[in-house]
Motif scaffolding. Structure first.
Motif: not given
Length: 195
Positions: A32-37
């Motif tokens: 999720l953090r990777w997708l947000n960035s």
């Protein structure tokens, strides 16, 4: 079967299950953090109003807004907009889009497209007017000459010059129809009397 249930209650299984859940939660959190960035979540660019801008000005504004663009085919000429300016854009101005989004533009051409003058010689004025309107030409005025066919089209003029069916004119051009007034021309009378 009894051993299996006993294993499910054992300390080793519970520790393994806890570690698996911890790893799963960690993987989901990192994904999720990777997708947000990478997708710039909750980061939007407001689409500027490109209406009536020239194409070079539009290109500069698109680059400054960190967007991309594609010019679609030119529309029919719109006299309310400057030549080679933006008539329409999609998405419209004010919409919030992601950075690097492609904006589609419709550009005003340099003038009205050319249309072919239909075959209206020896056609009644009423039918000729309908045929001209169908291709996008307008009848500015009708003048009459001495010819037997009343309201029959004998000649066509554009800006004072004679034109022929098949000639090309800009759409919405105003033309003049030269029609007969129902009178026998003097030349025809003289020829008829001399025979």
């Amino acid at each position: 079967m009894r051993n299996f249930f006993h294993f499910l209650k054992s300390k080793v299984f519970l520790i393994q299950l806890g570690l698996a859940l911890l790893v799963l939660i960690l993987v989901i959190f990192l994904a999720l953090r990777w997708l947000n960035s990478t997708t710039n979540h909750n980061e939007f660019v407001e689409v500027p109003d490109f209406g009536k801008m020239s194409v070079p000005d539009m290109r500069k504004a698109v680059e400054e807004a960190h967007l991309r663009f594609e010019v679609l085919d030119s529309a029919n000429f719109n006299p309310d907009y400057p030549r080679f300016s933006i008539i329409e854009q999609n998405p419209p101005a004010g919409n919030k889009v992601k950075e690097n989004r492609k904006i589609y533009f419709t550009v005003n051409p340099s003038g009205y497209k050319q249309v072919t003058v239909p075959k209206i010689i020896q056609v009644t004025q009423r039918n000729a007017t309908s045929m001209l309107r169908a291709v996008g030409l307008d009848v500015q005025r009708v003048t009459y000459i001495d010819e037997l066919g009343k309201d029959m089209v004998y000649q066509i003029k554009y800006k004072g010059k004679y034109i022929s069916p098949g000639d090309k004119l800009p759409k919405t051009s105003k033309i003049e129809l030269v029609c007969g007034n129902g009178t026998i021309p003097d030349q025809a009378r003289v020829q008829a009397e001399s025979q």
